[in-house]
Scaffold this motif. Structure first.
Motif, PDB file in Angstrom:
ATOM      1  N   LYS A  79       0.957  -1.138  -0.248  1.00  0.00           N
ATOM      2  CA  LYS A  79      -0.042  -0.074   0.211  1.00  0.00           C
ATOM      3  C   LYS A  79       1.042   1.263   0.029  1.00  0.00           C
ATOM      4  O   LYS A  79       0.358   2.328  -0.193  1.00  0.00           O
ATOM      5  N   LEU A  80       2.390   1.202   0.145  1.00  0.00           N
ATOM      6  CA  LEU A  80       3.148   2.279  -0.015  1.00  0.00           C
ATOM      7  C   LEU A  80       3.067   2.662  -1.277  1.00  0.00           C
ATOM      8  O   LEU A  80       4.225   2.310  -1.950  1.00  0.00           O
ATOM      9  N   SER A  81       2.235   3.449  -1.900  1.00  0.00           N
ATOM     10  CA  SER A  81       2.173   3.712  -3.102  1.00  0.00           C
ATOM     11  C   SER A  81       3.121   4.594  -3.987  1.00  0.00           C
ATOM     12  O   SER A  81       3.547   4.295  -5.203  1.00  0.00           O
ATOM     13  N   GLU A  82       4.031   5.432  -3.166  1.00  0.00           N
ATOM     14  CA  GLU A  82       5.151   6.166  -3.610  1.00  0.00           C
ATOM     15  C   GLU A  82       6.433   5.619  -3.465  1.00  0.00           C
ATOM     16  O   GLU A  82       7.458   5.999  -3.506  1.00  0.00           O
ATOM     17  N   LEU A  83       6.420   4.243  -2.853  1.00  0.00           N
ATOM     18  CA  LEU A  83       7.772   3.714  -2.603  1.00  0.00           C
ATOM     19  C   LEU A  83       8.659   3.438  -3.768  1.00  0.00           C
ATOM     20  O   LEU A  83       8.302   2.814  -4.598  1.00  0.00           O
ATOM     21  N   ARG A  84       9.847   3.977  -3.655  1.00  0.00           N
ATOM     22  CA  ARG A  84      10.840   3.786  -4.483  1.00  0.00           C
ATOM     23  C   ARG A  84      12.077   2.714  -4.246  1.00  0.00           C
ATOM     24  O   ARG A  84      12.426   1.632  -5.071  1.00  0.00           O
ATOM     25  N   ILE A  85      12.262   2.763  -2.875  1.00  0.00           N
ATOM     26  CA  ILE A  85      13.404   1.668  -2.466  1.00  0.00           C
ATOM     27  C   ILE A  85      12.782   0.889  -1.266  1.00  0.00           C
ATOM     28  O   ILE A  85      12.054   1.373  -0.202  1.00  0.00           O
ATOM     29  N   LEU A  86      12.557  -0.488  -1.406  1.00  0.00           N
ATOM     30  CA  LEU A  86      12.410  -1.567  -0.518  1.00  0.00           C
ATOM     31  C   LEU A  86      13.651  -2.427  -0.290  1.00  0.00           C
ATOM     32  O   LEU A  86      13.791  -3.200  -0.899  1.00  0.00           O
ATOM     33  N   SER A  87      14.401  -2.014   0.794  1.00  0.00           N
ATOM     34  CA  SER A  87      15.558  -2.511   1.024  1.00  0.00           C
ATOM     35  C   SER A  87      15.713  -3.120   2.454  1.00  0.00           C
ATOM     36  O   SER A  87      15.814  -2.369   3.360  1.00  0.00           O
ATOM     37  N   LEU A  88      15.333  -4.531   2.443  1.00  0.00           N
ATOM     38  CA  LEU A  88      15.324  -5.275   3.979  1.00  0.00           C
ATOM     39  C   LEU A  88      16.174  -6.465   3.715  1.00  0.00           C
ATOM     40  O   LEU A  88      15.760  -7.451   4.047  1.00  0.00           O
ATOM     41  N   PRO A  89      17.535  -6.408   3.369  1.00  0.00           N
ATOM     42  CA  PRO A  89      18.209  -7.625   3.272  1.00  0.00           C
ATOM     43  C   PRO A  89      18.750  -8.016   4.620  1.00  0.00           C
ATOM     44  O   PRO A  89      18.913  -7.276   5.658  1.00  0.00           O
ATOM     45  N   PHE A  90      19.242  -9.298   4.629  1.00  0.00           N
ATOM     46  CA  PHE A  90      19.697 -10.029   5.673  1.00  0.00           C
ATOM     47  C   PHE A  90      18.892  -9.955   7.008  1.00  0.00           C
ATOM     48  O   PHE A  90      19.315  -9.818   8.228  1.00  0.00           O
ATOM     49  N   HIS A  91      17.686 -10.175   7.003  1.00  0.00           N
ATOM     50  CA  HIS A  91      16.547 -10.363   8.044  1.00  0.00           C
ATOM     51  C   HIS A  91      16.004 -11.766   7.878  1.00  0.00           C
ATOM     52  O   HIS A  91      16.559 -12.739   6.917  1.00  0.00           O
ATOM     53  N   ARG A  92      15.695 -12.270   9.030  1.00  0.00           N
ATOM     54  CA  ARG A  92      15.032 -13.860   8.978  1.00  0.00           C
ATOM     55  C   ARG A  92      13.597 -13.842   8.914  1.00  0.00           C
ATOM     56  O   ARG A  92      12.863 -14.235   9.854  1.00  0.00           O
ATOM     57  N   PHE A  93      13.041 -13.414   7.789  1.00  0.00           N
ATOM     58  CA  PHE A  93      11.780 -13.719   7.450  1.00  0.00           C
ATOM     59  C   PHE A  93      11.481 -14.900   7.013  1.00  0.00           C
ATOM     60  O   PHE A  93      12.301 -15.902   6.925  1.00  0.00           O
ATOM     61  N   HIS A  94      10.122 -15.196   6.873  1.00  0.00           N
ATOM     62  CA  HIS A  94       9.807 -16.512   6.441  1.00  0.00           C
ATOM     63  C   HIS A  94       8.582 -16.117   5.579  1.00  0.00           C
ATOM     64  O   HIS A  94       7.689 -15.081   5.675  1.00  0.00           O
ATOM     65  N   GLY A  95       7.922 -17.344   4.623  1.00  0.00           N
ATOM     66  CA  GLY A  95       7.099 -17.119   3.699  1.00  0.00           C
ATOM     67  C   GLY A  95       7.552 -16.431   2.572  1.00  0.00           C
ATOM     68  O   GLY A  95       8.502 -16.131   2.310  1.00  0.00           O
ATOM     69  N   GLU A  96       6.385 -15.999   1.733  1.00  0.00           N
ATOM     70  CA  GLU A  96       6.591 -15.534   0.443  1.00  0.00           C
ATOM     71  C   GLU A  96       6.494 -13.966   0.411  1.00  0.00           C
ATOM     72  O   GLU A  96       6.170 -13.510   1.358  1.00  0.00           O
ATOM     73  N   ILE A  97       7.266 -13.560  -0.719  1.00  0.00           N
ATOM     74  CA  ILE A  97       6.981 -12.044  -1.033  1.00  0.00           C
ATOM     75  C   ILE A  97       5.451 -11.713  -1.317  1.00  0.00           C
ATOM     76  O   ILE A  97       4.933 -12.246  -2.144  1.00  0.00           O
ATOM     77  N   PRO A  98       4.934 -10.972  -0.344  1.00  0.00           N
ATOM     78  CA  PRO A  98       3.520 -10.377  -0.531  1.00  0.00           C
ATOM     79  C   PRO A  98       3.379  -9.945  -2.139  1.00  0.00           C
ATOM     80  O   PRO A  98       4.208  -9.262  -2.439  1.00  0.00           O
TER      81      PRO A  98
END
Length: 851
Positions: A135-154
């Motif tokens: 929903k972040l309609s103006e988002l240019r950069i999504l940089s969340l590397p080296f975290h311990r997430f799980h599941g798929e990319i939304p």
């Protein structure tokens, strides 16, 4: 408002500059703030990375958040550490490989141009990515590397219209890449490396006009590689499950700077169209199943710095066109080292083969070794053959050469002596390399030198060394910025230290210097270990292997006298002819001082370890070598045959008598060294050669009678001094033209005086063994084995006849024995009365008087 973190991918030209970020108004946008709070609620944050995110503060001031002037979120940029909650840095979770941001060393060649600085990463987020991010309609950069997430990319993320950077590297995400997307028209960077992403590379990437970087390394993507990746600038697909043949048109409309396809299952030929990728800097194709030859078109890549085609099934000749790659610094044609050894288990491939099947034909073209920027040439066990390249150019930058386990033959080229920066040279196990080692090779400065298992011969030289680079360690290139060249140098340096046969020998993991001369045909004595003095006192361990050769003599105990500055020393001289340890010191006794110091090491080094190229004469007592002790200071070194010595105490006593002799027509004995392994005499050097050479050259040029007369008188004076003025008197017993030396002014000097007694069993006035040279020995001496000064006079008479007649004593054209003695009487009369010019010239030289 937050600022762009230094951890955003920073490899030009992929740096993203948003001028719009410089003018920010802290107005409110509750929808974006709610999205961020929802994201915070969906993750666990044990390290407090999101501690600044609170209801009571403006979301544009939160760490990792950047907004525009309307408080719309432009960038969400938070880099994790990649560590598990229990502190594990490297884990195998099913099919995925996770590692911390600080553990890039596990992947030595991964990510040229996209590696990030992990110094500011202190923790990781755990949980799942909130779908509300979409929903972040103006988002240019999504940089969340080296975290311990799980599941798929939304799925909402794939619909962000303005997204330019999608960076979720190594975050344990799963699922597949969508077949189609509704947004992402401005996408420039996709960095999903080292996640559990599977499926094929979708076609919608081809529609992204701004796309520059694609990283799917270490994922589960499979299928083939589409041709459109050639239009990106950086493509990183290493250690995945890709296969098939590469598209033949991958190089069309090519913008590639870095292409890494290593560690996959590609087959077929390397596309020739890659030669059109004129901006390509690194091409990594190792660990695949490519076949056929290296395309000559690769030679068109003048910006190429690193080419690695090792561990494939390539064949054919090494193309000479590679010599046109003027920027090439690293060329890896084959490799016994596997950069992915630590990841094979994680990949879980039962069919993985840990070997190199590149089998080339022919040798390495000289145009490649002449490349001025080349720093690494690596091609072990590649079935290369023929002579080693003869032309290595100026060799200003070459540091590592590995041509071991091939079929090279012939001599080690002189051109390698120009490589003064060489730290690693491995020519072992070629079997067919012959000849002698060159003393100008920078062996003392090399951290790794291996010529074992060849057919080299001669002495192990005392190598020259000047300035040395630092000893090779895993940190040797840490000061260089991470780039394709420094990555290979660092990796190979670390493997060299770990891979030597004494890898665990160095104390506290300290650096090791390894020199291996084993399994050759080296002969002579072990005179010294070729380690540079600059290496001493630096906590270095040293290994010297010279086993399985033809080395002889006692093992010199003084071999270790200069090793006090080393942490440890390992010496192997097994399977030679070396006997018990000798403790004789390497001393040179001096009788007459010269302009420079004279030591054992200096003498041996000046003769090139008594190299045949410096030999200026051979005789019954040994060989004589020309030696330049220092610039402009020349001496002659007579190396005596050890077996001729009758006892060192007697030798020392009698040589000191000879050292005291001084006469204008005797060669000056400057000094000597005598031990169980080496004995030599040091004389002053006379540039005019010997009388034998002078007589031979007389047949082509006239000589002034006064010169001949002076030579004859000089030798007569020298003999008279030995017979009548020395106490005890000295009989020469081997007067002949080769033992009479000349200077540039034709002054004559008698050499080898006293050596017949010194190296034999004779006494001063009588002997039981015949010394001398056939043709010059007096008949009565030869028949009775009793010698006196008259025998020297007889030999002197033979020399006079040779001097005046240009004939050798055994020349068939000499007259009968009776006439020969008649001539001898006439010569003595001519010299005594000084009437020889008219008589002798006519009689012996065929000259006619003008009358």
């Amino acid at each position: 408002m937050g600022t762009l973190s230094a951890s955003v991918i920073k490899w030009q030209p992929f740096s993203l500059l948003f001028c719009v970020l410089s003018c920010v108004v802290l107005s409110d946008d509750s929808s974006d703030k709610a999205v961020l709070l929802e994201f915070k609620e969906s993750v666990s944050d044990p390290s407090g990375l999101l501690s600044s995110w609170s209801e009571n503060s403006h979301h544009c001031s939160w760490s990792g958040v950047t907004c525009d002037k309307n408080s719309k979120v432009l960038s969400l940029n938070i880099t994790g550490s990649g560590k598990e909650q229990k502190g594990n840095n490297f884990n195998n979770r099913g099919d995925s490989v996770s590692f911390s941001c600080s553990d890039y060393s596990l992947f030595p060649f991964y990510g040229f141009g996209i590696r990030r600085n992990c110094g500011e990463s202190n923790g990781s987020l755990f949980g799942s990515l909130s779908p509300s991010i979409g929903k972040l309609s103006e988002l240019r950069i999504l940089s969340l590397p080296f975290h311990r997430f799980h599941g798929e990319i939304p799925s909402g993320i794939w619909g962000l219209e303005k997204l330019e950077v999608l960076d979720l590297e190594n975050s344990l995400l799963s699922g597949t890449l969508p077949v189609t997307v509704s947004g992402l028209k401005n996408l420039r960077v996709v960095n999903l490396g080292f996640n559990d992403i599977s499926g094929e590379i979708p076609d919608w990437f081809s529609s992204l006009k701004q796309m520059e970087m694609l990283n799917l390394a270490g994922t589960l993507v499979n299928g083939t590689v589409p041709a459109f990746i050639g239009r990106f600038r950086g493509v990183y697909l290493s250690f995945a499950w890709l296969g098939g043949s590469l598209p033949t048109d991958i190089g069309e409309d090519c913008r590639l700077e870095h292409l890494d396809l290593s560690g996959n299952y590609f087959v077929g030929p390397i596309p020739a169209s890659l030669g059109k990728c004129r901006q390509l800097r690194s091409l990594l194709l190792y660990i695949n199943m490519f076949e056929e030859g290296i395309p000559p078109e690769i030679g068109q890549l003048q910006n190429l710095e690193v080419l690695d085609v090792s561990r494939n099934s390539l064949s054919g000749p090494i193309p000479v066109e590679l010599g046109s790659c003027s920027s090439l610094t690293v060329l890896v044609l084959s490799n016994m080292l596997n950069p992915y050894d630590n990841l094979v288990v994680a990949k879980g491939d039962a069919n993985y083969v840990n070997d190199d099947f590149n089998f080339y034909q022919g040798g390495i073209p000289d145009v490649i070794t002449k490349l001025s920027k080349l720093r690494v040439l690596w091609a072990p066990r590649a079935t290369l053959e023929g002579n080693l390249p003869s032309d290595w150019g100026s060799c200003d930058n070459l540091e590592m050469v590995n041509l071991a386990q091939n079929f090279f033959s012939g001599k080690i080229p002189v051109g390698l002596t120009l490589c003064q920066k060489m730290r690693y040279l491995d020519l072992s196990s070629n079997k067919r390399l012959t000849g002698e080692l060159i003393e100008d090779l920078a062996v003392p400065c090399m951290s790794f030198f291996d010529v074992s298992e060849n057919s080299l011969s001669g002495y192990i030289p005392i190598f020259f060394n000047q300035g040395c680079p630092d000893v090779l360690t895993s940190d040797s290139y840490s000061f260089e910025p991470f780039n394709p060249t420094s990555a290979y140098l660092s990796y190979l340096a670390s493997k060299v230290q770990a891979g030597t046969s004494i890898g665990s020998f160095g104390r506290d993991g300290g650096p090791i210097v390894f020199h291996n001369f084993g399994a050759n045909n080296f002969s002579g004595s072990v005179l010294s270990m070729p380690i540079a003095p600059q290496r001493l006192g630096k906590h270095i361990s040293y290994a010297f292997h010279a086993g399985e050769n033809l080395l002889g003599g006692p093992f010199p105990g003084n071999l270790f006298e200069n090793c006090n500055g080393l942490d440890a020393v390992f010496v192997n001289v097994s399977y030679n002819r070396v006997s018990k340890i000798s403790t004789t010191k390497k001393e040179v006794t001096i009788f007459k001082e010269i302009e420079v110091p004279l030591t054992f090491d200096i003498v041996v080094q000046a003769t090139g370890n008594f190299n045949a190229s410096n030999c200026i004469g051979n005789g019954g007592f040994g060989s004589t070598y020309k030696a330049e002790i220092s610039p402009g200071v020349l001496v002659a070194i007579k190396r005596l045959a050890i077996g001729r010595l009758q006892g060192f105490q007697q030798f020392d006593a009698e040589i000191k008598i000879l050292g005291r002799l001084r006469h204008p027509n005797l060669v000056t004995l400057i000094g000597y060294h005598a031990s169980e392994t080496e004995t030599f005499l040091v004389y002053n050097y006379l540039p005019g050669g010997n009388l034998e050479k002078f007589i031979q050259e007389r047949s082509t040029r006239a000589a002034d009678w006064r010169v001949l007369h002076k030579i004859a008188l000089d030798i007569a004076r020298a003999l008279a001094y030995l017979h009548d003025e020395c106490v005890p008197r000295i009989l020469h017993r081997d007067v002949k033209p080769s033992n009479i030396l000349l200077d540039d002014d034709y002054n004559a000097y008698l050499s080898d005086f006293g050596l017949a007694r010194l190296l034999g069993t004779s006494e001063t006035h009588a002997t039981t063994g015949v010394a001398g040279t056939f043709g010059y020995v007096a008949p009565e001496y030869a028949m009775t084995c009793r010698v006196s000064d008259k025998a020297d006079v007889y030999s002197y008479g033979v020399v006079l006849l040779e001097l005046l007649s240009d004939k050798k004593a055994l020349d068939p054209s000499f007259f009968s024995l009776r006439k020969w003695f008649q001539h001898r009487s006439m010569v003595v009369h001519a010299l005594a009365t000084r009437t020889g010019q008219g008589v002798l010239h006519c009689r012996f030289m065929g000259w006619r008087s003008p009358k």
